[in-house]
Design a protein around this motif. Structure first.
Motif, PDB file in Angstrom:
ATOM      1  N   MET A  93       0.855  -1.185   0.000  1.00  0.00           N
ATOM      2  CA  MET A  93       0.000   0.000   0.000  1.00  0.00           C
ATOM      3  C   MET A  93       0.891   1.235   0.000  1.00  0.00           C
ATOM      4  N   ILE A  94       0.638   2.138  -0.952  1.00  0.00           N
ATOM      5  CA  ILE A  94       1.478   3.307  -1.131  1.00  0.00           C
ATOM      6  C   ILE A  94       0.606   4.548  -1.067  1.00  0.00           C
ATOM      7  N   GLY A  95       0.999   5.513  -0.236  1.00  0.00           N
ATOM      8  CA  GLY A  95       0.237   6.745  -0.096  1.00  0.00           C
ATOM      9  C   GLY A  95       0.853   7.884  -0.885  1.00  0.00           C
ATOM     10  N   ILE A  96      -0.008   8.739  -1.407  1.00  0.00           N
ATOM     11  CA  ILE A  96       0.412   9.985  -2.058  1.00  0.00           C
ATOM     12  C   ILE A  96      -0.278  11.105  -1.303  1.00  0.00           C
ATOM     13  N   CYS A  97       0.495  12.012  -0.704  1.00  0.00           N
ATOM     14  CA  CYS A  97      -0.124  13.055   0.101  1.00  0.00           C
ATOM     15  C   CYS A  97       0.380  14.429  -0.316  1.00  0.00           C
ATOM     16  N   GLY A  98      -0.390  15.429   0.041  1.00  0.00           N
ATOM     17  CA  GLY A  98      -0.072  16.814  -0.285  1.00  0.00           C
ATOM     18  C   GLY A  98      -1.331  17.646  -0.223  1.00  0.00           C
ATOM     19  N   MET A  99      -1.159  18.970  -0.288  1.00  0.00           N
ATOM     20  CA  MET A  99      -2.307  19.869  -0.201  1.00  0.00           C
ATOM     21  C   MET A  99      -3.214  19.717  -1.417  1.00  0.00           C
ATOM     22  N   ILE A 133      -3.173   5.137  -2.518  1.00  0.00           N
ATOM     23  CA  ILE A 133      -4.153   5.962  -1.807  1.00  0.00           C
ATOM     24  C   ILE A 133      -3.686   7.412  -1.834  1.00  0.00           C
ATOM     25  N   THR A 134      -4.519   8.313  -2.340  1.00  0.00           N
ATOM     26  CA  THR A 134      -4.201   9.740  -2.293  1.00  0.00           C
ATOM     27  C   THR A 134      -5.004  10.392  -1.180  1.00  0.00           C
ATOM     28  N   SER A 135      -4.353  11.289  -0.451  1.00  0.00           N
ATOM     29  CA  SER A 135      -5.020  11.973   0.656  1.00  0.00           C
ATOM     30  C   SER A 135      -4.246  13.228   1.017  1.00  0.00           C
ATOM     31  N   ARG A 136      -4.952  14.198   1.531  1.00  0.00           N
ATOM     32  CA  ARG A 136      -4.288  15.396   2.049  1.00  0.00           C
ATOM     33  C   ARG A 136      -3.694  15.156   3.433  1.00  0.00           C
ATOM     34  N   ASP A 137      -4.143  14.091   4.077  1.00  0.00           N
ATOM     35  CA  ASP A 137      -3.804  13.831   5.476  1.00  0.00           C
ATOM     36  C   ASP A 137      -2.756  12.721   5.571  1.00  0.00           C
ATOM     37  N   PHE A 160     -10.315  10.718   3.038  1.00  0.00           N
ATOM     38  CA  PHE A 160     -10.183  11.674   4.145  1.00  0.00           C
ATOM     39  C   PHE A 160     -10.625  11.098   5.479  1.00  0.00           C
ATOM     40  N   ASP A 161     -11.033   9.829   5.482  1.00  0.00           N
ATOM     41  CA  ASP A 161     -11.551   9.250   6.714  1.00  0.00           C
ATOM     42  C   ASP A 161     -11.093   7.799   6.811  1.00  0.00           C
ATOM     43  N   HIS A 196      -1.193  11.809   8.251  1.00  0.00           N
ATOM     44  CA  HIS A 196      -1.443  11.022   9.463  1.00  0.00           C
ATOM     45  C   HIS A 196      -2.454   9.913   9.192  1.00  0.00           C
ATOM     46  N   LEU A 197      -3.459  10.200   8.384  1.00  0.00           N
ATOM     47  CA  LEU A 197      -4.448   9.186   8.017  1.00  0.00           C
ATOM     48  C   LEU A 197      -3.779   8.011   7.319  1.00  0.00           C
ATOM     49  N   LEU A 198      -2.877   8.309   6.388  1.00  0.00           N
ATOM     50  CA  LEU A 198      -2.182   7.244   5.659  1.00  0.00           C
ATOM     51  C   LEU A 198      -1.330   6.394   6.600  1.00  0.00           C
ATOM     52  N   MET A 199      -0.621   7.051   7.500  1.00  0.00           N
ATOM     53  CA  MET A 199       0.249   6.319   8.423  1.00  0.00           C
ATOM     54  C   MET A 199      -0.581   5.485   9.400  1.00  0.00           C
ATOM     55  N   THR A 200      -1.712   6.032   9.853  1.00  0.00           N
ATOM     56  CA  THR A 200      -2.582   5.287  10.764  1.00  0.00           C
ATOM     57  C   THR A 200      -3.114   4.023  10.099  1.00  0.00           C
ATOM     58  N   HIS A 201      -3.410   4.134   8.808  1.00  0.00           N
ATOM     59  CA  HIS A 201      -3.936   2.975   8.088  1.00  0.00           C
ATOM     60  C   HIS A 201      -2.855   1.923   7.832  1.00  0.00           C
ATOM     61  N   GLY A 202      -1.593   2.306   7.924  1.00  0.00           N
ATOM     62  CA  GLY A 202      -0.518   1.331   7.783  1.00  0.00           C
ATOM     63  C   GLY A 202       0.004   1.163   6.369  1.00  0.00           C
ATOM     64  N   VAL A 203       0.090   2.268   5.597  1.00  0.00           N
ATOM     65  CA  VAL A 203       0.671   2.153   4.258  1.00  0.00           C
ATOM     66  C   VAL A 203       2.161   1.860   4.372  1.00  0.00           C
ATOM     67  N   ASP A 204       2.725   1.258   3.333  1.00  0.00           N
ATOM     68  CA  ASP A 204       4.139   0.870   3.358  1.00  0.00           C
ATOM     69  C   ASP A 204       5.071   2.031   3.014  1.00  0.00           C
TER      70      ASP A 204
END
Length: 941
Positions: A80-86, A193-197, A170-171, A199-207
């Motif tokens: 699982m890979i997150g992409i974050c930013g404003m 997963i793309t998200s502005r948050d 976002f949730d 912390h949300l990505l880290m809480t979900h446990g992305v790699d």
């Protein structure tokens, strides 16, 4: 020999072996070759050219390379890979690039766009259906709720290599419902997963998390010019302006694209939150407003240092969030404008007099808290939408608004200072009228003429006491919402003119007593929500409406002699003894032939109050009966063949359960303190999954084997045992018959070698003892209310099992046991391989430290033939039994039988004293009428 190279060849050959090919059979070879070429061309056409994808993108190459590096790690694992930013920085664009360049590498792929927006409008179920449809190629999935979708995703995709893009999450609830765990997906799968948050990505446990940065000045200028001038450089006369725009954008790609696009189509967007460089801002604003051809203007987060003297009259579209002036410029005459969007403005009056704006169709002024009144709309004959939500200072409605002939949507939600809508309403094309939260509005205007187009009327949270008789002219009305209209006393004596009404919501209208009599002959009704009303004796015709699909009387009870009292708070929140309340009175339910959901919780229903013909509602799927006073349920409930959930929480007098319907999946009896037995409740059950939750059922403590009894009944008396059975009851110890036990939340199991060859193993029982700490909080995840969640995992398996229950249960401090039974086949399907010699089981709280697992156990369940002596006939008889007896002697016999079935181990016993101990036990217990004789026979063999 190079071991690593050999392994690479093995992996490659395995991959090739799994590639499906073409079968010639008796076909013509030339035609066969043509088909192969067509298939190859089709597959190759799905592989896009990288140059085409990057042609109109700026600064995306390096981002793609980073994502590709993350994706290439652990090729046979799930990542699982997150992409974050404003917002607007390019997360969705990068995710789309990944999808376009990589989707052909996977067995199936799905791009869930705009998750935030879609989940708010249609809920998580529609996203789950889209995911399952695209990844499983099904026309439509049969998910009834989020929990069903979660189960299907977690079980159906675990063998497929998929690419899943979840855009704009976002949730945490969204992620848990769409991609809850790595093990839901097959080896090689990638979830982006793309998200502005972050912390949300880290809480979900992305790699991995890739953080996007804004563009450098040269990249930003290039992107802006591509949009504005269709070149990589600005036109000379716009060079200075272009640099200003790039500076104000802060390098944000979306802002640059919109600004460039608006300039290209003779429009401008100015969105700048910094307070610096006011001189540049002022100069730029003057440059924009001097553009005589300006057609579109969007301004947000801008505080101009000088007041505006005018706006361009050629505008077609004006959007200015936070407009600072008290009104629009007096010389502003935009005769061609079609949308005016001035949300969060400081206007008190929009304009004075009549403005000839014949093309204006949309006016959005929501959350303009200083707005006092609406303008004269006589000069706006084509206006279709008026949005005044949250205009808390609004107190004056111009008569032209309520008499407008072409208005389609009017939203006055939370206009808390509004006291009147004028005396008449005649908006003949109006389809939706929202007055929710207008807490000072006491009267609904008289309806003049036909308003048959009105489909939805929201009056919830108003101070309306009654409706005019002309309400019957709303012949097209489908939804009527009175929720929490605490002053509503009654309605016109007949509402049979509402011939299209499907949904009526009377929740919390606690002064309304006989209001349902007004709807006596409205046969189109499909949903009725009268929870928390003063309703005591519904008219019998209510229960003969064949179209009803949902009925809710939650909390419909009143104190005795309440007809003369006024209560300034909802009835269902009153703290009083049930003996001082009047119960809801129900008549025959047999006419409700379309009903799928019935909620009569907290209605003070006593013994016999539920009609015995409830079993005739053949379409019923959900039944909610919590917080009532009956001691038993009608036996006819077992005829509800489509019922999958029954909720009886806090029915403190309930003593037993009847035989439940064949397709029951969830039985919630938490807080039923008088419930003393679960015997025969599941005797008719044929579902593949069933859970019985008995938190705080304190009387079951006297029946220590209640969970095992239910399991034994399921195995012995049911024609087709439930393959996945979950039971939660009060208990502080692991059952004695459990072969493997351990303190704590995990258990390492090592089984005997001979055990894996047994053919009589029916399934596996797993359990844990847990405790909920006092005052501990649950979480809102899968349900709308806080719950505690406990899950069971098997190491190296992608699938887990879990239970959940309301936050308030278990707080008394007593221990509970969760018993989980999986049939042998269900274990295979879940990749829970219990036939390996060593494996590890673990339990964990998914709702935080407030839930503690104390001990756990594992037990293989097998059937065996048992010999018993019948004194009446002086004969030995044989029957089938299961190794679930709790006594020490039964446990000893079970263990001894296993030794007998494995003669080699018995012969290898070195200590002769051990043989004497076995002989002693057999002789000393020989008179006990158990299976001793069967063991002796096997020993003699």
């Amino acid at each position: 020999m190079n071991i690593e190279k050999v392994q690479q060849w093995r992996d490659a050959l395995k991959k090739v072996a799994n590639v499906s090919g073409w079968e010639l059979k008796d076909r013509n070879e030339s035609e066969f070759i043509v088909d192969i070429v067509k298939d190859i061309l089709e597959m190759s056409s799905k592989i896009p050219a990288k140059s085409e994808i990057f042609k109109d993108l700026v600064g995306m190459d390096s981002c793609w390379n980073t994502l590709r590096f993350f994706m290439d790690k652990e090729p046979y694992g799930v990542r699982m890979i997150g992409i974050c930013g404003m917002g607007g920085i390019g997360k969705t664009t990068l995710a789309r690039v990944v999808y376009d360049l990589s989707s052909h590498e996977f067995e199936a792929s799905s791009f869930l766009a705009n998750v935030r927006e879609i989940s708010e409008k249609g809920g998580l179920i529609c996203l789950q259906k889209q995911l399952l449809s695209e990844l499983l190629k099904l026309p439509d999935s049969s998910t009834r709720n989020v929990y069903d979708g979660l189960k299907m995703i977690g079980s159906r995709l675990r063998y497929r290599k998929v690419l899943l893009i979840i855009d704009d999450a976002f949730d945490l609830k969204q992620l848990e419902s769409l991609a809850g765990k790595h093990e839901w997906f097959g080896p090689g799968s990638r979830i982006i997963i793309t998200s502005r948050d972050e912390h949300l990505l880290m809480t979900h446990g992305v790699d991995e998390v890739h953080k996007l940065k804004v563009l450098h000045d040269d990249e930003a200028l290039q992107l802006f010019c591509k949009q504005a001038f269709k070149t990589n450089q600005p036109w000379k006369e716009y060079e200075q302006l272009s640099k200003y725009v790039v500076k104000y954008s802060g390098g944000l790609p979306l802002a640059l694209k919109i600004l460039g696009s608006f300039l290209y189509v003779e429009g401008i967007q100015l969105d700048y939150s910094s307070r610096d460089n006011d001189a540049h801002l002022s100069a730029s604003a003057k440059a924009f407003f001097n553009m005589t051809n300006l057609r579109m203007l969007t301004i947000g987060n801008v505080q101009l240092p000088e007041a505006l003297e005018f706006l361009p009259n050629e505008l077609r579209y004006l959007e200015w969030h936070g407009y600072p002036s008290k009104s629009l410029p007096s010389n502003f005459q935009p005769e061609k404008i079609f949308e005016l969007n001035m949300c969060y403005s400081r206007m008190e009056r929009i304009w004075s007099g009549i403005k000839p704006l014949s093309k204006l169709k949309i006016m959005r002024l929501c959350h303009s808290k200083d707005l006092i009144g609406t303008p004269d709309l006589t000069g706006l004959p084509n206006l279709e939408e008026m949005d005044l939500r949250g205009c808390t200072g609004l107190c004056d409605i111009h008569p032209s608004l309520m008499l407008h002939k072409n208005l389609i949507s009017l939203n006055l939600k939370d206009c808390t200072n509004l006291t009147t809508l004028r005396n008449k309403i005649a908006t003949i094309r109006l389809r939706k009228l929202v007055l929710s939260g207008c807490s000072k509005l006491k009267k609904f205007p008289e309806i003049v003429g036909s308003m048959e187009c009105l489909v939805e009327l929201f009056l919830d949270g108003t101070a309306i006491e009654e409706l005019p008789s002309s309400i019957q002219l709303l012949t097209g009305l489908i939804l009527l919402n009175f929720e929490n209209c605490t002053n509503l006393v009654g309605l016109p004596s007949s509402m049979d003119g509402l011939t299209s009404l499907r949904t009526l919501n009377l929740f919390g209208c606690f002064k309304s007593k006989n209001v349902l009599e007004s709807f006596d002959r409205v046969e189109s009704l499909e949903g009725l929500h009268s929870s928390g009303t003063a309703l005591r004796n519904p008219v019998s015709s209510i229960f003969s409406v064949q179209n009803y699909q949902a009925l809710s009387f939650l909390g419909s009870k009143l104190p005795q002699s309440s007809s003369s009292l006024y209560f300034p708070f909802p009835i269902n929140s009153m703290k009083m003894r049930s003996s001082h309340t009047v119960a809801l009175r129900l008549t025959s339910l047999s006419g409700l032939c379309s009903l799928t959901k019935l909620d009569i919780s907290d209605c003070n229903l006593g013994e016999g109050a539920i009609p015995s013909d409830i079993g005739s509602i053949c379409s019923l799927k959900e039944l909610y009966l919590s917080k009532n006073r009956f001691t038993s349920l009608p036996a006819s409930i077992n005829r509800l063949s489509k019922l999958w959930i029954i909720e009886l929480e806090e029915c403190k007098r309930l003593q037993s359960l009847p035989q439940l319907p064949s397709n029951i999946e969830q039985v919630r009896v938490n807080g039923c303190a008088s419930l003393g037995t679960l015997s025969h409740a599941l005797k008719l059950c044929k579902s593949i999954y069933t859970v019985i939750s008995c938190m705080d059922c304190t009387k079951l403590l006297n029946n220590n084997g209640s969970a095992l009894s239910v399991l034994k009944e399921n195995l012995e008396e049911v024609s087709k045992p439930i393959p996945h059975l979950s039971i939660v009851v009060p208990r502080s110890e692991i059952p004695m018959c459990f072969r493997y036990q351990n303190e704590g939340s995990s258990l390492a199991v090592t089984t005997p070698l001979f055990w894996h060859t047994r053919i009589d193993v029916m399934g596996y029982a797993i359990c844990c003892v847990f405790n909920v700490h006092k005052h501990s909080s649950g979480i809102k995840s899968l349900r709308s209310y806080p719950t505690h969640q406990l899950s069971c995992h098997k190491k190296d398996s992608y699938i887990s099992s879990y239970i959940d229950f309301r936050e308030k249960f278990g707080q008394a401090g007593s221990d509970h046991i969760w018993l989980l039974y999986l049939s042998r086949e269900e274990g295979y399907l879940r990749t829970w391989n219990f036939e390996s010699q060593d494996f590890v089981l673990s339990f964990q709280s998914d709702s935080g430290p407030g839930l503690e697992v104390k001990r756990c156990g594992f037990h293989p369940v097998y059937k065996r033939e048992v010999a018993k002596f019948d004194h009446a006939t002086n004969l030995w008889t044989r029957s089938i039994d299961y190794n679930l007896n709790a006594s020490v002697w039964s446990r000893f016999i079970d263990h001894l039988r296993e030794l007998c079935q494995n003669g080699a181990q018995l012969n290898n016993m070195q200590e002769s004293s051990t043989k004497h101990v076995i002989r002693f036990f057999i002789i000393s217990k020989g008179k006990v009428e158990t299976e001793t004789s069967g063991v002796c026979e096997e020993l003699s063999k």
